[in-house]
Scaffold this motif. Structure first.
Motif, mmCIF file in Angstrom:
data_model
loop_
_atom_site.group_PDB
_atom_site.id
_atom_site.type_symbol
_atom_site.label_atom_id
_atom_site.label_comp_id
_atom_site.label_asym_id
_atom_site.label_seq_id
_atom_site.Cartn_x
_atom_site.Cartn_y
_atom_site.Cartn_z
ATOM 1 N N LYS A 359 -3.344 -2.947 4.314
ATOM 2 C CA LYS A 359 -1.996 -3.590 3.997
ATOM 3 C C LYS A 359 -2.161 -4.990 4.461
ATOM 4 O O LYS A 359 -2.351 -5.324 5.779
ATOM 5 N N THR A 366 0.515 -6.912 -2.684
ATOM 6 C CA THR A 366 1.702 -6.786 -3.691
ATOM 7 C C THR A 366 1.729 -6.474 -4.870
ATOM 8 O O THR A 366 2.559 -5.472 -5.254
ATOM 9 N N THR A 369 1.174 -2.597 -4.782
ATOM 10 C CA THR A 369 2.308 -1.645 -4.725
ATOM 11 C C THR A 369 2.932 -1.294 -6.092
ATOM 12 O O THR A 369 3.630 -0.190 -6.041
ATOM 13 N N VAL A 547 4.256 -1.784 3.864
ATOM 14 C CA VAL A 547 4.015 -2.458 2.689
ATOM 15 C C VAL A 547 5.264 -3.263 2.360
ATOM 16 O O VAL A 547 5.185 -4.212 1.886
#
Length: 585
Positions: A359, A366, A369, A547
């Protein structure tokens, strides 16, 4: 012969002594009603006694001692991989490289047991590891006994390894920072006292201290060579700049984050204001010679083994060499050299690892995700990363090429490395150290300690170290994280411990929109810490808080990139009108 009384001693220049009459760069708050002056933030108050007649030969050793104390205090805590099987983290990786370079022939450095922390850094790291391995083995051979010393958690080994980081930093990074900041502050018309304040802020950067002296790495060696390169270019010595930058690349390949800005600036000074073919050829020759010298010990080792009858035909051919349409004769005299060069390049640039491993606060993590990127072919992702990176670094490189001015170098380096960090391939969370350094040295420039710059530099640094918290937490470095980062924020008058950089009416104050933006990011960081500490992540989403950290960090870093780019455009004169401090070419 003149009489002794005719001699007049040279008067000391007040600007060099930090006279308040010349303090114009954000260290002093002036009350217009009473005409009283006071320190603008706590770091100024701490150095207030040095504003008069205290020599820099007194202040610099004191600054270095304080910086060293905090570094060693952080080093007393945990490190990456302590009692954490199976791989035991970066500490074991660095120790293992000392082990293999000390005991194995050069031909095995990039081939030996690649599943256990195989060497994947350029040759200068290998030489550095060899030297430290030789010294360490003279103290205690068991620390670096081949294979037998794997995953060793000896407390005395920890002291030695910590000391090697400390010594390497004070031999390379610290001198480079001190020299650069002095040159850059002089170029910008900043006096010695204010330069000392910026020096403390740069040397106390929390992310750098926590990663190298806490987590455990040698990033400051590479950063020291990089800042020495910028310093040489600021001093008007571009050839030395080439030498030092090759040193940075030769130690860690992530110095490539700076490479486009270096190339654009050096090409710019060869073309603008007039074409200088001689300078261009000298730069090309010195750069090529520097790379040759960098690889020379490695290649001499290969040739020496070949001369002694060591066969290398059994070594696997790296993909780079296998993909070439040219057939190489394994019995040819040049084959071992070509094979080893190809293998070193293959290890240094690990394209097979994927777009990202962990991460990290950039655009790819991003996007992943919300839309899983592993469903796309790796070749497509590599091209997407290349395209995005090229688009991000093109504007700052174009500016520094068209306006190759020395005072623009830190901004160009910062904007270019932000572009790499946000968009590039195989970025790690620790790579944020690269854009943070050139952005932080802006504190030593004209108006660098005014809120308009200090708040942005502070936001980038606090956000940068905040995105590293999941990594530091695994290394049991939570206490040093909070102490060092909050202390740095306090010294510079930054949230979450102070709001002095955001006070209304101060010279160089921020716009309302900027204040709202910054404060919201700080609130998000503080809120995340509260939630992460007290709320358990859902069982089906165990990485939820990590995250969230990466996504917030990516947004904040994107804003920092845009700020650096905007400042570069403004100060270059391409956009708006920037008051000149003099023609600094």
């Amino acid at each position: 012969m003149s009489s002794p009384t005719a001699h007049k001693p040279r008067r000391r220049r007040k600007i060099e002594e930090g006279s308040l009459a010349h303090v114009t760069h954000g260290t002093i708050d002036v009350d217009l009603d009473t005409d009283s002056r006071k320190p603008a933030f706590p770091l100024v108050a701490f150095l207030w006694p040095a504003k008069g007649t205290v020599s820099q030969w007194v202040t610099i050793p004191l600054i270095l001692m304080v910086a060293g104390l905090f570094r060693w205090s952080v080093a007393l805590w945990g490190y990456s991989g302590y009692q954490s099987p199976p791989m035991h983290g970066d500490f074991e990786a660095q120790r293992h490289w000392m082990e293999i370079t000390k005991h194995l022939p050069v031909s095995q450095w990039y081939y030996h047991d690649l599943e256990w922390w195989g060497l994947d850094y350029p040759p200068l790291t290998a030489y550095h590891s060899w030297l430290l391995g030789v010294i360490g083995s003279a103290i205690n051979p068991e620390w670096f006994a081949l294979v037998k010393s794997r995953a060793l958690d000896d407390p005395s080994l920890k002291v030695y390894m910590r000391a090697t980081v400390f010594a390497s930093e004070y031999l390379i990074y610290i001198p480079a920072i001190v020299i650069f900041l002095r040159r850059y502050s002089r170029l910008q018309g900043v006096n010695v006292w204010e330069g000392s304040i910026a020096q403390v802020a740069v040397l106390m950067q929390p992310a750098t201290i926590l990663i190298d002296h806490g987590h455990f790495q040698y990033n400051t060696v590479m950063l020291g060579f990089a800042i020495a390169s910028i310093s040489s270019m600021v001093a008007g010595r571009p050839l030395w700049g080439c030498v030092f930058f090759v040193g940075a690349l030769g130690f860690k390949q992530m110095a490539l984050f700076y490479a486009p800005a270096v190339f654009a600036y050096l090409l710019g000074i060869c073309i603008i204001p007039r074409i200088n073919v001689t300078r261009f050829l000298l730069i090309a020759l010195v750069t090529a010679a520097s790379f040759a010298v960098l690889y020379l010990p490695f290649l001499i080792g290969i040739v020496y083994e070949q001369y002694n009858g060591t066969s290398m035909t059994h070594l696997p051919i790296p993909p780079l060499l296998a993909s070439m349409p040219i057939h190489l004769d394994e019995e040819a005299w040049y084959y071992p050299t070509v094979l080893q060069l190809a293998q070193s390049v293959h290890r240094i640039f690990p394209f097979a690892r994927g777009l990202f491993e962990d991460k990290v606060a950039n655009i790819w993590c991003t996007i992943h995700t919300f839309r899983k990127l592993n469903r796309y072919p790796s070749v497509l992702l590599q091209r997407a990363a290349l395209t995005a990176t090229a688009l991000a670094i093109a504007p700052p490189c174009l500016v520094i090429f068209l306006k190759p001015r020395k005072e623009l170098l830190p901004l160009a380096f910062a904007a270019t490395s932000w572009g790499f960090f946000l968009c590039s391939y195989q970025v790690h969370e620790k790579n944020v150290l690269l854009p943070l350094l050139p952005m932080t040295v802006l504190l030593s420039g004209a108006g660098g300690l005014l809120p308009s710059t200090r708040a942005w530099v502070g936001l980038a640094n606090i956000l940068g170290v905040w995105t590293m918290f999941p990594l530091l937490k695994r290394d049991e470095l939570r206490v040093p994280y909070f102490v060092v980062s909050l202390l740095w924020a306090y010294l510079l008058g930054l949230p979450p411990v102070s709001l002095s950089a955001y006070h209304e009416g101060s010279r160089g104050s921020l716009s309302l929109l900027t204040k709202i933006l910054h404060i919201n990011i700080y609130i998000a960081m503080v809120g995340w810490h509260v939630v992460e500490a007290f709320v358990q992540a859902p069982a089906n989403k165990p990485d939820l808080w990590t995250v969230a950290n990466a996504i917030v960090g990516a947004g904040g870093f994107g804003i920092c990139y845009l700020w650096c780019l905007w400042q570069l455009f403004k100060k270059s004169g391409i956009v708006g009108q920037e008051k000149a401090l003099g023609k600094m070419q």
